[in-house]
Design a protein around this motif. Structure first.
Motif, PDB file in Angstrom:
ATOM      1  N   PHE A 125     -11.671  41.809 -54.582  1.00 50.54           N
ATOM      2  CA  PHE A 125     -11.636  42.869 -55.592  1.00 50.54           C
ATOM      3  C   PHE A 125     -10.308  42.855 -56.345  1.00 50.54           C
ATOM      4  O   PHE A 125     -10.269  43.026 -57.567  1.00 50.54           O
ATOM      5  N   TYR A 126      -9.239  42.613 -55.625  1.00 51.95           N
ATOM      6  CA  TYR A 126      -7.894  42.635 -56.209  1.00 51.95           C
ATOM      7  C   TYR A 126      -7.590  41.361 -56.991  1.00 51.95           C
ATOM      8  O   TYR A 126      -6.877  41.381 -57.997  1.00 51.95           O
ATOM      9  N   ALA A 127      -8.130  40.221 -56.514  1.00 56.12           N
ATOM     10  CA  ALA A 127      -7.728  38.934 -57.083  1.00 56.12           C
ATOM     11  C   ALA A 127      -8.740  38.324 -58.035  1.00 56.12           C
ATOM     12  O   ALA A 127      -8.473  37.275 -58.614  1.00 56.12           O
ATOM     13  N   ASP A 128      -9.898  38.939 -58.226  1.00 61.32           N
ATOM     14  CA  ASP A 128     -10.940  38.356 -59.079  1.00 61.32           C
ATOM     15  C   ASP A 128     -10.416  38.152 -60.503  1.00 61.32           C
ATOM     16  O   ASP A 128     -10.121  39.118 -61.211  1.00 61.32           O
ATOM     17  N   PRO A 129     -10.289  36.922 -60.945  1.00 68.99           N
ATOM     18  CA  PRO A 129      -9.715  36.672 -62.281  1.00 68.99           C
ATOM     19  C   PRO A 129     -10.585  37.207 -63.412  1.00 68.99           C
ATOM     20  O   PRO A 129     -10.054  37.586 -64.467  1.00 68.99           O
ATOM     21  N   VAL A 130     -11.898  37.236 -63.228  1.00 70.18           N
ATOM     22  CA  VAL A 130     -12.777  37.750 -64.286  1.00 70.18           C
ATOM     23  C   VAL A 130     -12.525  39.235 -64.492  1.00 70.18           C
ATOM     24  O   VAL A 130     -12.357  39.716 -65.624  1.00 70.18           O
ATOM     25  N   SER A 131     -12.482  39.992 -63.398  1.00 70.53           N
ATOM     26  CA  SER A 131     -12.220  41.427 -63.506  1.00 70.53           C
ATOM     27  C   SER A 131     -10.813  41.695 -64.021  1.00 70.53           C
ATOM     28  O   SER A 131     -10.593  42.623 -64.814  1.00 70.53           O
ATOM     29  N   ASN A 132      -9.852  40.893 -63.562  1.00 75.11           N
ATOM     30  CA  ASN A 132      -8.476  41.074 -64.031  1.00 75.11           C
ATOM     31  C   ASN A 132      -8.360  40.810 -65.527  1.00 75.11           C
ATOM     32  O   ASN A 132      -7.649  41.522 -66.246  1.00 75.11           O
ATOM     33  N   TYR A 133      -9.054  39.793 -65.999  1.00 73.59           N
ATOM     34  CA  TYR A 133      -9.024  39.490 -67.434  1.00 73.59           C
ATOM     35  C   TYR A 133      -9.628  40.640 -68.239  1.00 73.59           C
ATOM     36  O   TYR A 133      -9.073  41.043 -69.278  1.00 73.59           O
ATOM     37  N   ALA A 134     -10.756  41.175 -67.748  1.00 76.95           N
ATOM     38  CA  ALA A 134     -11.392  42.297 -68.452  1.00 76.95           C
ATOM     39  C   ALA A 134     -10.475  43.513 -68.465  1.00 76.95           C
ATOM     40  O   ALA A 134     -10.324  44.190 -69.493  1.00 76.95           O
ATOM     41  N   SER A 135      -9.825  43.786 -67.314  1.00 76.65           N
ATOM     42  CA  SER A 135      -8.939  44.939 -67.234  1.00 76.65           C
ATOM     43  C   SER A 135      -7.725  44.784 -68.148  1.00 76.65           C
ATOM     44  O   SER A 135      -7.305  45.744 -68.808  1.00 76.65           O
ATOM     45  N   ASN A 136      -7.177  43.580 -68.192  1.00 77.08           N
ATOM     46  CA  ASN A 136      -5.993  43.342 -69.028  1.00 77.08           C
ATOM     47  C   ASN A 136      -6.318  43.377 -70.516  1.00 77.08           C
ATOM     48  O   ASN A 136      -5.404  43.439 -71.352  1.00 77.08           O
ATOM     49  N   ASN A 137      -7.592  43.330 -70.870  1.00 75.56           N
ATOM     50  CA  ASN A 137      -7.999  43.379 -72.278  1.00 75.56           C
ATOM     51  C   ASN A 137      -8.790  44.639 -72.600  1.00 75.56           C
ATOM     52  O   ASN A 137      -9.610  44.657 -73.519  1.00 75.56           O
TER      53      ASN A 137
END
Length: 285
Positions: free
Chosen positions: A189-201
């Motif tokens: 949950f913390y490291a998922d790059p897809v979710s992180n990319y969505a959150s950062n954008n």
């Protein structure tokens, strides 16, 4: 500097190892259960070795389990029924294919951390083929050409590294888990790059929508199975615990046979004749 996904996975692996080590004394408590492997005869005639259910928090787990069941009855199952009724089977398969394609970075990371280079290569091939020819993952072209999807989680990675599972847990909303599995879920949950990319954008809606589709699609696929389990289980909680373990262990072994369930092969001295083959015994008479 914010650590990258791989670094965070490694840090959480260390935490999981420490937590699991702390839980080993708890795992030694054993009680007879219906959902474990058959008890084995002990040294004393007529006695049975208790089966370890690895569920020291069972009263708490059962309470959370029935809370989840109530939530499922009033919200999750109705949504899954609507999902299954509105979307035809081909559309459901398309949604499932897209969700699997979006997991590719996590699957690749876990295959790599496990040292499964062939599996990692298959993840890369599947992602390249399905993202392009498969229209963003909507069509599983790779699967149709001999590269099937293989789910890999950080829980499996920790198991391959030798981290003990820790006690069985039932998490609110999420359901059956273990200490190791819970740490693995948090890591992804913390490291998922897809979710992180969505959150950062500023696209958190994408993460929520993806989570909602995952829950609806998964629950829709198990409606009939779970209904049948409820009707035929003496203890529904214990049955779900057993099914969780079977599925998790099958994932960890990548579908290979469980060595602990294979029959023992007796050793024969050089002068002893081996028993007749069970296939040939009785033939020719």
């Amino acid at each position: 500097m914010r650590p990258g996904p791989l670094s965070r996975l490694m840090l959480l692996a260390v935490a999981a190892t420490a937590l699991a080590a702390c839980s080993t004394s708890t795992q030694q408590a054993t009680t007879p259960t219906l959902d474990g492997p058959p008890g084995q005869a002990s040294g004393a005639p007529g006695t049975v070795v208790p089966v370890n259910n690895n569920d020291p928090l069972e009263p708490v787990n059962r309470g959370i389990f029935w809370f989840n069941e109530a939530l499922d009855a009033v919200l999750i199952r109705p949504v899954a029924e609507i999902y299954r009724a509105v979307l035809p089977d081909p559309a459901q398969r398309g949604v499932r294919n897209v969700l699997q394609n979006l997991r590719s970075p996590l699957d690749l990371a876990n295959q790599t951390l496990q040292g499964d280079w062939d599996g990692a290569g298959d993840v890369v091939k599947r992602f390249a083929i399905n993202t392009t020819v498969g229209l963003g993952g909507l069509i599983d072209v790779a699967g149709k050409n001999g590269i099937p999807y293989e789910y890999e989680s950080f829980d499996q990675t920790l198991a391959v590294w030798g981290v003990p599972e820790g006690p069985y847990l039932v998490l609110p909303v999420i359901g059956s888990s273990s200490l190791r599995d819970a740490v693995g879920f948090g890591a992804e949950f913390y490291a998922d790059p897809v979710s992180n990319y969505a959150s950062n954008n500023d696209a958190d809606w994408f993460t929520y929508g993806r989570a909602g589709l995952t829950v609806a699609d998964t629950r829709a696929g198990y409606i009939d199975v779970i209904d049948d389990l409820k009707r035929n289980s003496f203890d529904y909680y214990a049955a779900m615990r057993s099914l969780y373990r079977q599925r998790r262990d099958n994932w960890i072994r990548d579908g290979a046979a469980d060595p602990s369930q294979l029959p023992d092969i007796p050793d024969y001295d050089d002068g002893d004749a081996a028993p007749p083959s069970p296939v040939r015994a009785g033939q020719g008479s």
